[in-house]
Enzyme design. Structure first.
Site, short mmCIF file in Angstrom:
data_model
loop_
_atom_site.label_atom_id
_atom_site.label_comp_id
_atom_site.label_asym_id
_atom_site.label_seq_id
_atom_site.Cartn_x
_atom_site.Cartn_y
_atom_site.Cartn_z
N HIS A 91 12.37 3.03 -0.85
CA HIS A 91 12.88 2.44 0.38
C HIS A 91 12.99 0.93 0.27
O HIS A 91 12.07 0.20 0.62
CB HIS A 91 11.90 2.81 1.51
CG HIS A 91 12.49 2.72 2.88
ND1 HIS A 91 13.40 3.63 3.35
CD2 HIS A 91 12.28 1.85 3.89
CE1 HIS A 91 13.73 3.32 4.59
NE2 HIS A 91 13.07 2.24 4.93
N TYR A 135 -6.26 -3.39 6.02
CA TYR A 135 -7.52 -2.86 6.54
C TYR A 135 -7.49 -1.35 6.70
O TYR A 135 -8.47 -0.66 6.46
CB TYR A 135 -7.82 -3.45 7.92
CG TYR A 135 -7.99 -4.95 7.91
CD1 TYR A 135 -9.05 -5.53 7.22
CD2 TYR A 135 -7.09 -5.76 8.58
CE1 TYR A 135 -9.20 -6.91 7.21
CE2 TYR A 135 -7.24 -7.14 8.57
CZ TYR A 135 -8.30 -7.71 7.89
OH TYR A 135 -8.45 -9.05 7.88
N ARG A 179 19.11 6.39 8.71
CA ARG A 179 18.08 5.46 9.14
C ARG A 179 17.42 5.88 10.46
O ARG A 179 16.24 6.15 10.50
CB ARG A 179 18.66 4.05 9.29
CG ARG A 179 17.58 2.99 9.44
CD ARG A 179 18.12 1.59 9.33
NE ARG A 179 18.78 1.34 8.04
CZ ARG A 179 19.38 0.20 7.74
NH1 ARG A 179 19.43 -0.77 8.61
NH2 ARG A 179 19.95 0.04 6.57
#
Lengths: 805, 159
Positions: free
Chosen positions: A80, A124, A34
């Protein structure tokens, strides 16, 4: 307490064991898969998954931008199974030009800023892979890396990327795991590539050797690294502390105030927070000397303007900024990365070597893959050649066969083809089969055989593998290499001294009778020929207009030619001494009167500066300070006793009632001293006759004075050179010391200042050497109302050309 | 829990005699469990002493083939289920409680008929205290050493 109801199966679990197991599962998972990057491709799992998902989606550098939300969705779905926010955050960071030295993602839209502004939401923003990321992925389709099933077994993902670029070192990494963290600074691709190549050729290279290729970190945000000790430590042990400073320039505001312009920050410093911090510290009076602060950064670049108060010292302000704000930051290097499933703290050499090992692995696997392909092709081509030899029969056989299976069997038995060859022949349409041209097949076959030979030669020779790795390193360096952004200063991050910031410049310092002091660049005084009228210095004006020049009835009393890095010692008639750096004396126009000396040093109301000189810069120049009082006392004190003279002063000599300290001069210990009195007596003796004493003493009698007599002046002579004497009416003469030594020794040029403030700089040679019983020549023409010359000083051998002007 | 906290804590006032922690069956769930255990050990040791603290055991795997579903709490269970259902059985690693429907959660984790609870028990108070100090204390170095010493013993890694 015992419950009557059935509560199902209950087993017991030891608390300590449970804690240990659960905690270790969590800790090791965070450490290994991680928070820490793999040493080979420099990526954390989430980063690798994002890049791989984007690659799989075809969002390569040439493609159009696509919504980040889509990529985040892909990553969550395919690889994931965690939160979307961390995935998007990781994606954004890889696109930030101020976070990654070589951004891996090419973002379109608002991806945040150095002010810590958040990026726009993922619905966006758009993205695609950066061109350089193609190098991370290169050859991934050739079985160059191990693939493992994804979390639900529905797909596969790479355990590492082939990484043709040394990503761990060029982009760096930060990560907080459990019980350990990593903090690897980014580097310059060219330097790392050079290091890689050197290590390939010289496996025994030392860390020291590598340092000549890899100079140090290279942050995307530029800045200045102070000193190389931290870098060396980091590269040899994996731990080190590197101090990074913002880069600044100076500007003069229209109002004359000095401005510090910050245009580069230390890595990962949030500019908005920094500016707020400076403002807060200024308001709390923890930072002094700042008059105004504004952030004028815009899309074209960074520009934080710190405007200083008039009296502020630039270096003091900068020192405080470095001490109290993120304008100076230390980067604690921890070169921790995952090596074969374990967290390891690496030296630079180890990190480079592990990258090379990975590249070797990739190149070998790629070559094997290509070789398999080529051998397969050769095999098929051999089959086709057999077919060409018996084309009609082959066609007949295929036609006669009832189905493909039979045809394949027939081809194998009749023509000795392998099953793969037979199938390849059958895959051709009849048209293509009949149109097969022998020479084309032969040509291709030969080509393939050559390829096979080449590939086999690579596999047989580690030297060729190494050469390939180097060639590919050169290739990426040529494409993506760029100049270093962070400058590395040899100087460690000590506090700034004046010398670091104040431009060394030759200046003239004047102190008037009434105690006004100023400095001017020496270059404003053009050398004039003998007899020149001089330039207007601080000019006394009629009453009422005092501020624009020397005050009425004031006149320049002391004149020093020196440079901005020197220190001035001021002695007062009451026997105290003060010290000022020359640059601390305000620079003023030639015609300005200067600032009151008591604004700069703590002289008392009744105290008057009587002797001023430049502190010798080393003991080789002078060992002692020699003082003479009005009543004829003389005292010699070692220069080092005055090492720590400050603005608030020290006692230089203990005076008897009514006595004044009027003359001070540095001496070598072997000089001769001349003391002259107002009644015309003079004494000359070797300074060795005066024993050196501590500061807080009164000295010995230097000359026995008759009644009403006082000391008029003193001087030291070394027995060589000429003495220039300038009279109050502007007459000057030069006499060899041997003949009549007295007063100041002359340099090549002298600056002459008259009581009415006119200043003249003239070559000494222009004053003819004449005997001692003469009046001398006119050195400076004085106006009728000018009371006379009051000071002269030698000008160092500077700007020789000026003398011809 | 109705028993107060700190000096006001009174175990006799506990409204519940079974406090069950139920976290995701992944490593983050493990982490949360260690945090909860720390909370109880530090602030309500008596809850543990009296055996009121339990840990639920959500399933690790869902092995399914067609309509047949077998929930597994361990690797061994999974192997057995795979043998039972034969080839083509689908295995889903259960990572979050949220992956299950309400009735599935009931069947696997909450129903007293089928569930397995683990009661937290302190065998050696001093040793327990020591491990909390190491893993949750302010000092990083002992934690690092502990992790290094036990790194090899970890079996269930989330990759």
């Amino acid at each position: 307490m015992a419950d009557e109801r059935n509560i199902g199966t209950v087993l017991t679990r030891n608390l300590q064991e449970e804690m240990q197991t659960s905690y270790m599962e969590y800790a090791m998972s965070v450490i290994i898969s991680r928070a820490l990057p793999d040493v080979r491709d420099g990526l954390k799992p989430v980063q690798r998954r994002i890049l791989y998902a984007m690659q799989r989606a075809g969002a390569t550098s040439g493609s159009r931008y696509r919504k980040c939300a889509a990529f985040v969705g892909d990553v969550l779905k395919l690889y994931h199974p965690h939160g979307d926010t961390p995935v998007y955050d990781a994606l954004v960071r890889m696109a930030q030009t101020f976070s990654l030295r070589y951004p891996l993602i090419d973002g379109q839209g608002n991806f945040g800023s150095v002010d810590g502004d958040p990026p726009a939401a993922m619905r966006y923003t758009e993205a695609r892979l950066a061109a350089i990321t193609g190098e991370l992925m290169a050859d991934i389709e050739k079985q160059t890396v191990d693939m493992i099933p994804n979390y639900d077994g529905s797909d596969e993902e790479p355990t590492v990327l082939p990484a043709r670029i040394p990503n761990l070192l060029i982009n760096g990494a930060t990560g907080i795991a459990v019980g350990m963290t990593t903090n690897i600074p980014p580097h310059n691709l060219r330097e790392i590539a050079a290091g890689v190549k050197h290590l390939i050729d010289n496996p025994e290279a030392t860390g020291e050797d590598l340092l000549s290729f890899v100079k140090g970190p290279d942050f995307p945000t530029g800045g200045l690294i102070m000193g190389t000790a931290g870098i060396k430590a980091a590269y040899s042990t994996g731990h080190g502390r590197i101090v990074v400073r913002a880069r600044h320039t100076f500007e003069q505001a229209k109002n004359g105030r000095e401005r510090i312009i910050i245009d580069e920050l230390p890595y990962a410093v949030n500019k908005a927070t920094l500016v707020a911090k400076i403002a807060e510290l200024t308001n709390d009076r923890k930072l002094e000397g700042i008059a105004n602060l504004s952030d004028e950064s815009d899309r074209s670049g960074m520009r934080v303007v710190i405007e200083l108060k008039r009296e502020a010292q630039v270096y003091t302000v900068l020192n405080n900024l470095y001490k109290h704000t993120a304008l100076q930051q230390s980067f604690g290097v921890i070169m921790l990365a995952i090596v074969e499933g374990r967290p390891v703290v690496l030296s630079l050499k180890q990190a480079l070597q592990l990258f090379i090992d990975h590249r070797r692995d990739v190149v070998v696997r790629r070559t094997k893959f290509d070789l398999d392909k080529a051998q397969e092709r050769a095999h098929i081509l051999e089959g086709l050649k057999i077919c060409l030899d018996h084309l009609d029969e082959v066609i007949k056989t295929i036609r006669a066969a009832s189905d493909t299976e039979t045809a394949a069997n027939q081809l194998q038995t009749k023509f000795g083809l392998s099953e793969r060859q037979a199938r390849a022949v059958l895959a051709l349409t009849l048209g293509r089969l009949t149109r097969l041209e022998r020479h084309k097949i032969d040509e291709e076959y030969e080509e393939v055989i050559k390829t096979i030979a080449y590939l086999e030669s690579i596999l047989a020779s580690d030297r060729k593998v190494r050469q390939l790795i180097k060639d590919e390193m050169d290739d990426v360096t040529k494409k993506y290499g760029d100049d270093r952004r962070t400058e590395i200063s040899e100087q460690e991050a000590t506090e700034l001294s004046a010398e670091d910031l104040v431009h060394k410049e030759d200046v003239v310092v004047t102190l008037t009778h009434r105690g006004y002091v100023k400095r001017q660049p020496q270059r404003v005084f053009r050398a004039q020929k003998r007899g020149g009228v001089g330039l207007k210095g601080a000019r006394p004006t009629a009453g009422g207009e005092a501020p624009s020049g020397t005050r009425e009835e004031d006149y320049a009393e002391h004149l020093l030619t020196t440079h901005t890095h020197a220190s001035i010692l001021f002695f007062t008639q009451s026997g105290r001494v003060f010290q000022l750096r020359v640059h601390e004396v305000p620079e003023r126009e030639r015609q300005a009167k200067g600032v009151p000396i008591n604004n700069l040093i703590d002289v008392g109301g009744n105290e008057r500066v009587t002797a001023v000189f430049i502190r010798p810069e080393s003991e080789t120049e002078a060992h002692y300070m020699l003082m003479v009082t009005k009543n004829g006392y003389i005292k010699k004190t070692a220069l080092r006793e005055y090492a720590n003279v400050r603005r608030n002063g020290l006692i230089a000599i203990n005076l008897q009632e009514g006595d004044e300290l009027d003359w001070v001069t540095p001496t070598s210990g072997k000089d001769e001293i001349i003391i002259a009195t107002t009644l015309g007596k003079a004494i000359r003796f070797g300074e060795s006759e005066v024993r050196a004493m501590g500061r807080d003493t009164q000295g010995v009698i230097g000359i026995k004075l008759g009644k009403g007599d006082t000391v008029a002046g003193m001087g030291t002579v070394t027995g060589e050179g000429d003495v220039l004497v300038v009279t109050e009416r502007g007459y000057g003469k030069r006499t060899p010391v041997a003949e009549y030594p007295m007063h100041h020794r002359a340099g090549e040029e002298v600056l002459i200042i008259s009581a009415s403030g006119m200043v003249l700089r003239t070559p000494v040679g222009a004053i003819s050497q004449i005997g001692r019983q003469t009046q001398g020549v006119i050195v400076m023409r004085l106006t009728a109302e000018d009371p006379g010359v009051v000071a002269i000083a030698p000008v160092g051998a500077i700007e020789e050309g000026d003398g011809k002007e | 829990m109705g028993a107060g906290i700190g000096d006001n804590f009174n175990i006799e006032k506990m409204r519940y005699h079974r406090i069950v922690s139920m976290t995701d069956a992944d490593v983050d769930g493990s982490h949360i469990r260690t945090l909860l255990l720390t909370f109880f050990f530090r602030h309500f040791p008596e809850v543990i002493d009296r055996g009121y603290l339990y840990m639920a055991q959500p399933p690790l795997y869902k092995v399914s083939k067609g309509k047949q579903v077998v929930w597994c709490r361990s690797e061994a269970d999974r192997e057995r289920a795979l043998k039972q259902l034969g080839k083509n059985a689908e295995v889903q690693r259960m990572k979050g409680l949220g992956e299950m429907n309400a009735n599935e959660l009931w069947d696997t984790t909450m129903n007293p008929e089928t569930r397995v609870l683990l009661r937290v028990q302190v065998d050696d108070a001093a040793a327990a205290n020591e491990i909390f100090e190491k893993l949750m204390g302010p000092e990083v170095e002992p934690r690092k050493k502990f992790i290094q010493a036990h790194a090899k013993s970890v079996r269930n890694l989330d990759i």
